[in-house]
Each structure stands twice: as C-alpha cells, then as structure tokens.
Design an enzyme around this catalytic site. Structure first.
Site, PDB file in Angstrom:
ATOM      1  N   GLU A 163       0.833  -1.195   0.000  1.00 40.42           N
ATOM      2  CA  GLU A 163       0.000   0.000   0.000  1.00 40.42           C
ATOM      3  C   GLU A 163       0.877   1.258   0.000  1.00 40.42           C
ATOM      4  O   GLU A 163       1.853   1.355   0.750  1.00 40.42           O
ATOM      5  CB  GLU A 163      -0.887  -0.035   1.249  1.00 40.42           C
ATOM      6  CG  GLU A 163      -1.909   1.070   1.354  1.00 40.42           C
ATOM      7  CD  GLU A 163      -2.809   0.901   2.576  1.00 40.42           C
ATOM      8  OE1 GLU A 163      -3.804   1.628   2.661  1.00 40.42           O
ATOM      9  OE2 GLU A 163      -2.504   0.054   3.446  1.00 40.42           O
ATOM     10  N   LYS A 222      -9.278   3.221  -2.480  1.00 33.55           N
ATOM     11  CA  LYS A 222      -9.641   2.495  -1.266  1.00 33.55           C
ATOM     12  C   LYS A 222     -11.005   2.966  -0.771  1.00 33.55           C
ATOM     13  O   LYS A 222     -11.273   4.166  -0.692  1.00 33.55           O
ATOM     14  CB  LYS A 222      -8.569   2.721  -0.205  1.00 33.55           C
ATOM     15  CG  LYS A 222      -8.613   1.783   0.996  1.00 33.55           C
ATOM     16  CD  LYS A 222      -7.383   1.984   1.866  1.00 33.55           C
ATOM     17  CE  LYS A 222      -7.386   1.069   3.067  1.00 33.55           C
ATOM     18  NZ  LYS A 222      -6.163   1.264   3.905  1.00 33.55           N
ATOM     19  N   CYS A 276      -5.967  -3.639   2.173  1.00 38.84           N
ATOM     20  CA  CYS A 276      -5.711  -3.630   3.621  1.00 38.84           C
ATOM     21  C   CYS A 276      -6.982  -3.672   4.469  1.00 38.84           C
ATOM     22  O   CYS A 276      -7.594  -4.711   4.627  1.00 38.84           O
ATOM     23  CB  CYS A 276      -4.843  -2.424   3.968  1.00 38.84           C
ATOM     24  SG  CYS A 276      -3.926  -2.613   5.501  1.00 38.84           S
ATOM     25  N   SER A 329      22.261  -0.150  33.154  1.00 37.21           N
ATOM     26  CA  SER A 329      22.250  -0.195  34.615  1.00 37.21           C
ATOM     27  C   SER A 329      22.505  -1.580  35.182  1.00 37.21           C
ATOM     28  O   SER A 329      22.751  -1.721  36.370  1.00 37.21           O
ATOM     29  CB  SER A 329      20.898   0.309  35.122  1.00 37.21           C
ATOM     30  OG  SER A 329      19.877  -0.634  34.803  1.00 37.21           O
ATOM     31  N   ALA A 379      16.831  -5.255  34.215  1.00 42.32           N
ATOM     32  CA  ALA A 379      16.163  -5.998  33.154  1.00 42.32           C
ATOM     33  C   ALA A 379      15.891  -5.147  31.915  1.00 42.32           C
ATOM     34  O   ALA A 379      16.073  -5.603  30.785  1.00 42.32           O
ATOM     35  CB  ALA A 379      14.857  -6.583  33.678  1.00 42.32           C
ATOM     36  N   ASP A 380      15.456  -3.902  32.096  1.00 39.24           N
ATOM     37  CA  ASP A 380      15.041  -3.092  30.957  1.00 39.24           C
ATOM     38  C   ASP A 380      16.220  -2.685  30.077  1.00 39.24           C
ATOM     39  O   ASP A 380      16.220  -2.929  28.864  1.00 39.24           O
ATOM     40  CB  ASP A 380      14.291  -1.852  31.442  1.00 39.24           C
ATOM     41  CG  ASP A 380      12.970  -2.193  32.107  1.00 39.24           C
ATOM     42  OD1 ASP A 380      12.402  -3.241  31.768  1.00 39.24           O
ATOM     43  OD2 ASP A 380      12.513  -1.420  32.953  1.00 39.24           O
ATOM     44  N   SER A 381      17.231  -2.059  30.665  1.00 38.15           N
ATOM     45  CA  SER A 381      18.372  -1.632  29.852  1.00 38.15           C
ATOM     46  C   SER A 381      19.120  -2.839  29.295  1.00 38.15           C
ATOM     47  O   SER A 381      19.661  -2.780  28.183  1.00 38.15           O
ATOM     48  CB  SER A 381      19.309  -0.741  30.665  1.00 38.15           C
ATOM     49  OG  SER A 381      19.849  -1.427  31.773  1.00 38.15           O
TER      50      SER A 381
END
Length: 724
Positions: free
Chosen positions: A44, A113, A174, A357, A360-362
């Site tokens: 598209e 569309k 779509c 750090s 878990a996140d970094s």
C-alpha cells in the site's frame, strides 16, 4: 489446467524517499519477471511510503508519485506483467489512497480504497477520503504529462475488477478485508478468482495469526487465490511494518515471506492452478445458487490478454505449507532489531549509546542491539550487498574490510555506560560489565557522585538547606528530589557522551541515545521526566515487563548472552536510594502495584475502554477469588491516581517501537488529556457506593470465567488494523 504464476513482495520503503522507493519497486518487478510471474503485487502506498502523514496534504507528494509511475510505465518494467502499484491520487479535488493497475506500459484501471483505517496508530481519514461510488466505474483524466508520455488520455477509476481472457483479478486494500462486508465476497460471486491485497500494516506482539486467518478465511469457504503484500521495516516513525507477504489458495497457505528481515526487497512467488479454484467453487451448491441469482453486479474492465499458461509437466504447483509463526520472545528480538537497523542507517548516525544499569530493561535493550549486530553479520554472510554497504559506512571500515563478527561490529557501533552512584550495588555494576563483554560493546564505567555533590552544594549555597533521603530522616519531597537529580544527571551525561565519544575515538558522526523504559512504567508514570528514559529512540517502550522477562530468558540461550538469566532473576530496582541492612529499594514496592497488575490495568483501560467504575466491576470478577471488593476498589483508585498525576510524562516520552495494544504513547496511539483531576471524585464515589452495597448485601464475589465480565486476554485489540 490454467497455470498462473503470481508474485507478491515485502518492500522496505521510506516515507518521501522517492528514489529509494522507486528503486525497490523496479527491483521487485524485475525479480517477479525473472521468476516467470505474470502478476506482481506491491504494498500500500509503496511509491510515497505509507507513513508520509501530513506530507500527503502537499501537492508535491502527489506530483512526485505520478513522476515515479511515469518512469516505470515508459520503460519495459510492465511488459508482460500485470502490476498493482500503490500511490495517492487526486480526482476532482478529492485525495484517494489508490492501487494503480498497469500492464504493457498502460494504466488499466485505478482502484481507490473504499474503507480507510482510522483508529489506533492510523489516521487515513486525515489525508484521504473513501470512494463511495460503487455502482459504476468513472472516467479519470490522467495528468497531461502522464497522458502525453503514455499516449493515454483517461482510465477507468473506481470500484471494479479486471477481466482477462482467462481469469478475473480484483484489488482489496488492507482495511477492506477486515470490514463487516468485505468486498471479496461479492467479487467472488462475480467470478473474480485472484485477489490482490496491498497493505501497510505494523507489527504487534502475538497479532500475526489474526492477519493470516483473515486471508485464509477469505478463500476457505468459496475459494480463490489471495495475494498479500506488505511493507517491511521502519519507514520513518514508531511503527515497524512486519512484511509476511503471502499467497493463499482455497484456504491453504502456499507461499509466505519473512516477518522480520533486513532486506530491502523480498519477492514471494507461487504457481497456482485456477482450475482448482473453479472446481472448488463448482462443488459448493450454495455458491452456485448465489452466483446465479440477483447478486450485486460489480463493474469491470476487459483486457484482451491471457495470463495463464496451459498444462506443463515442467511447471510444479505450489503446495500447502505450514504457516510460520515466531514466538513472542523472537518477535521482541527481531522486530525492534530490524527497526533499530533501519533507524540507524537512515539517520546518518554512527552508532548507539545506552545507559546500561544492569537491570532488566536496559539489559533487554542491549540484547536487542546485540541481536541487530548478529542479523547484520548474518545478512552480509548470505550476500546482501545493501546491508554490507550500510554496515561498512556505519562501522567506518576501510581497505575492503566489512563485519564478519557481531562482537567486533558491536565494538564499533555500540557504547554502553554504567553510571553508578553511592546507591548502586556491586551486583548491578558487575552484571552490566559482563553483559557488555558478551555483546561486544565499548563499555564505560563512571561514577556520578561528584556531579551530584556539586549540584547539592550549589542548592545548599542558594537555600541554606541540604536534602536528605527518607531512610536518613528526610521527607518524601527530599527523597524524591534526590532520586530525580541522579536520574536527570544520567540523561545529561548520556547525551554528552553520545556526541563526544566518537570524537574521542577519532570517529566521524554522532551516536543515538537509546531509552529503556517499558510500557508498564510509562503507563504508571514510574520514571523521572527528562531522566535517562529521555533518549532519541526506545526499542522497548511498547513492551511489557512480563514479556521482557520472558525475552531475557530466551535471549540468554538463543542469543548467546548467558548473563541475562541472572539479570532476569534479580528483583527490579531503580537503585536511587541508599541501600541499608534493613532496606532495599524495589520497583513494585515503590509503585504500590505489581507489573502483572499494571498489564491488566493497561489492557482494561485501553483495549476495553474502561473508566474507573468499569475497571472496578471487571476486576471484581477477575480477582474476586482472592480479594474483597474493598481491596479491589483500593487497587483501582491507586492506579488511576498515579496514572492521572503522571499523564503529563506521556507527552514527552521518547519515541518508542510500538508493540503492545495498551500502549499509553501520547503522540498518536493514545489520545487523552494530560491534566486530570487525579481525585476522580465522581468516579471514585461511585466505586465506594458499589463497595458499600456489596458489603451491605453480604455478597461474595466469585471469579467467573464467562458471562460476568469482559475478561482480560493476553494480547487483544479492538483495532482490526492493529492485527494487520
């Protein structure tokens, strides 16, 4: 047998990059023709890129799209192949999202569309209008420059299909597939056998099955060939378009492209037998009756050309195959990795810098960058010249060298920085260092205490007071202020290092700072405004803590970073307060709610559109087996209080990869005010009344699995296009 070879494709288009987009379109047509295909379907709005947004309002965008189409049509690209090419078109002052159907250097038909995506991440009605005239095709006068170049003044425009001598082909764009009355149903009754769905649909965790089942369902009961094409990659925004172009025949998948890839062009080809479609339909009595009755007639354009080839033993048919699905952990690894690579190579940056750090996140972000480096090396080894050229430029290789080892490549393009303070533990410092070694990043370990002390001394000079932590006798205000200073200093240092470290190492360019706040922290507002969560981009900003934990366990094994297992097992902590023998700061204690609860609140708030009262009622059913109505009420009020007072932080969130249907991202997806009455007096009073009534009646609430509440699913959405 009527043998037909068709080709669909994943294209990595970039909004407004007409040169690059045109190059990819031409390459896909060439590959389709080389494979012997006689139909080629593209994504598209492939000429302009799907994500142009308000650039669609500029006449230049429409003009440039026609200029690109002209270049395709005056060459030999469409000789012998029927091509569907997506671009915006203006007709009588109205702007439409169109598929331009071309063959043998002519435009056969333009199909606008009819139903536009206009919720969630999508705002198509801001830029386009729907085509409403379904009764007949209209005459469209081509722009004079195009008409002169093609020796063609006008073309049929509207809802219809193309009749070849041996089959009929139609477009379904779509969102139209997901409407209550999808066009393919009446088109099938009009004899259409081949459907081409051009799409611009983004990745979201656990959503591919919804899309695939829609393709299968479109042909499972009444037959047909369904072709699907999608964009793949980051075209300039928060979304990653996840490809997965495919071909379905009579409800069976016969060809499927990749969902995550660094390739700019991927072409998927299948050889199908249209007689199998005719035979399938002929065996269904109800279809025969409906097709022969007074069905809605759809206009068509006749093209005196045959597309099919006769029976040939040298041509093998594409048989059914098992649909390829990725685990959610793989989706987290590969989707953001590909998005980061596109952003890096298109931004002009020389690499990434991440405040690491050891949490878990970094660590998840670091692992995703490591995965990106692995994918780059893998694609180069498999012969992708575009990836190789980009990697040589970004990594600043010379003398014919290029990346052959992901750790060596990471050392060139990825800085990780542990910014420790007196409140940081040795355990997190060590985890950050070990993970950096496993990935191969250029790791820095710095102490920020000196900068913090300087600021506090300045404050004391100015006010005569020096704030203390709560564990040392300070107030909540002092405690929060001291935490925020550390967080904001890390942001300042991160951007300083990102701009100057390349200079230190005699490298050209600059580095992009990566953020690492997850979707649950954003929802709760558990982050400091303009702290190290403020970055250039954030690959996990749309991913829940629960999913990140699963990803860390998976990545420890499958990405070869074993230290991630230890990181995942450690309790989440911001390490912004002093560690004492009787006190250790923990995220879930600070927030007053668990990450699992946050995911539930987020889904009820966004996906099921619950206000405080509706959320209370719903959670009475969900949690009634272990909590009293009073306890449920307190949890709901606690969430809405902190969601409300922190909502302003959503307005400045780092642009993040969209992966979750309950994202609170304020730019486009979750449009709400940012100044709330955080007391919610009316709503909370209604909740208290309900609690009183339940207590007075002596009602015991039992957890019900059906009928009593909406339920909370692992990953659902009321947004159909979210699953595309």
């Amino acid at each position: 047998m009527r043998l037909l070879k068709v080709a669909t494709c994943n294209l990595n288009q970039w909004a407004m990059d007409f040169d690059g987009n045109l190059k990819n379109i031409k390459e896909s047509i060439c590959r389709a023709k080389e494979a012997g295909a006689v139909i080629r379907l593209g994504p598209e709005l492939e000429v302009t890129g799907y994500g142009c947004e308000d650039h669609f309002l500029e006449l230049d965008t429409i003009t440039h799209a026609w200029e690109c189409l002209k270049e395709i049509l005056v060459g030999d690209w469409t000789d012998g192949i029927f091509c569907s090419i997506g671009m915006p078109v203006i007709k009588e002052s109205a702007r439409y999202n169109c598929q331009v159907l071309c063959l043998n250097r002519k435009i056969v038909m333009i199909r606008p569309k009819m139903w536009l995506a206009n919720n969630g991440n999508y705002r198509e009605l801001r830029w386009f209008t729907t085509w409403k005239q379904k009764d007949e095709l209209e005459d469209f006068q081509l722009p004079s420059e195009i008409a002169e170049a093609l020796s063609q003044k006008s073309v049929p425009f509207g809802y219809g299909y193309v009749r070849f001598l041996d089959t009929a082909v139609a477009v379904e764009t779509c969102e139209e597939l997901f409407t209550a009355m999808a066009p393919h149903a009446e088109l099938q009754l009009n004899g259409v056998e081949v459907f081409m769905n051009a799409s611009g649909s983004h990745h979201q965790l656990r959503k591919l099955d919804l899309r695939v089942q829609a393709f299968i369902g479109a042909t499972h009961t009444i037959g047909g060939v369904y072709m699907y094409s999608n964009q793949q990659g980051c075209d300039g925004g928060r979304l990653y378009y996840d490809g997965c172009s495919c071909i379905v025949v009579n409800g069976n998948m016969v060809a499927q492209g990749s969902q995550f890839s660094l390739k700019d062009v991927e072409v998927v080809v299948a050889q199908v037998d249209l007689d199998a479609v005719a035979s399938f339909r002929g065996s269904i009595s109800s279809f025969q009756e409906q097709a022969s009755s007074s069905r809605p007639k759809v206009s068509s354009v006749a093209v005196p050309v045959s597309l099919c080839q006769p029976f040939n033993l040298k041509m093998s048919l594409s048989g059914p195959l098992k649909v390829k699905y990725h685990l959610p952990e793989e989706e987290i690894a590969f989707g953001p990795s590909c998005w980061l690579w596109d952003y890096l190579r298109r931004s002009g940056a020389s690499g990434f810098l991440l405040p690491l750090s050891g949490g878990a996140d970094s660590s998840s972000v670091a692992a995703i960058v490591g995965c990106m480096c692995q994918l780059v090396v893998k694609e180069i080894a498999e012969g992708d010249e575009q990836v190789k050229a980009d990697a040589i430029r970004i990594g600043q290789y010379t003398d014919g060298q290029f990346p052959t080892d992901s750790k060596e490549f990471a050392k060139r393009i990825f800085y990780t920085v542990f910014m420790g303070s007196e409140n940081s533990s040795e355990a997190t410092r060590k985890r950050a260092k070990v993970l950096a070694e496993e990935i191969g990043s250029w790791h820095l370990d710095i102490c920020i205490d000196g900068v913090i002390t300087a600021l506090l001394s300045l404050f004391q000079t100015l006010t005569g007071k020096r704030p203390r932590y709560k564990v040392d006798g300070g107030s909540n205000i002092e405690n929060l202020g001291l935490q925020n200073i550390q967080a904001r200093i890390r942001m300042v240092l991160a951007f300083m290092l990102a701009s100057l470290m390349p200079w230190v190492h005699n490298k050209a360019g600059f580095y992009l700072v990566l953020g690492s706040a997850n979707v649950d922290e954003a929802l709760r507002g558990y982050l400091t405004k303009y702290d190290c969560s403020s970055a250039d981009i954030n690959p996990i900003g749309g991913i829940s803590k629960q999913d990140l934990r699963g990803f860390l366990q998976w990545a420890a094994v499958h990405l070869g970073y074993p230290s991630l297992a230890e990181i995942e097992a450690a309790p989440p902590t911001a390490e912004l307060e002093p560690i004492r023998a009787n006190y250790s700061q923990l995220d879930e204690v600070d927030m007053g709610m668990t990450y699992e609860e946050l995911s539930v609140y987020g889904r009820l708030r966004k996906i099921f559109h619950c206000g405080p009262v509706s959320m209370f009622k719903n959670l009475c059913y969900k949690w009634g087996g272990r909590l009293t109505p009073s306890e449920v009420a307190e949890k709901v009020k606690h969430f809405f209080k902190y969601y409300s007072i922190n909502r302003h932080k959503m307005t400045v969130l780092t642009p993040a990869y969209h992966a979750e249907s309950y994202s609170p991202e304020d730019n486009r997806f979750d449009l709400r005010q940012f100044l709330y009455n955080a007391r919610w007096p009316y709503q909370f009073r209604k909740i208290d009344q309900l609690v009183s009534e339940l207590d007075a009646d002596g009602v015991t609430i039992k957890k019900e699995l059906g009928g009593g509440g909406m339920g909370v699913v692992a990953a659902g959405s009321s947004d159909p296009k979210a699953g595309l």
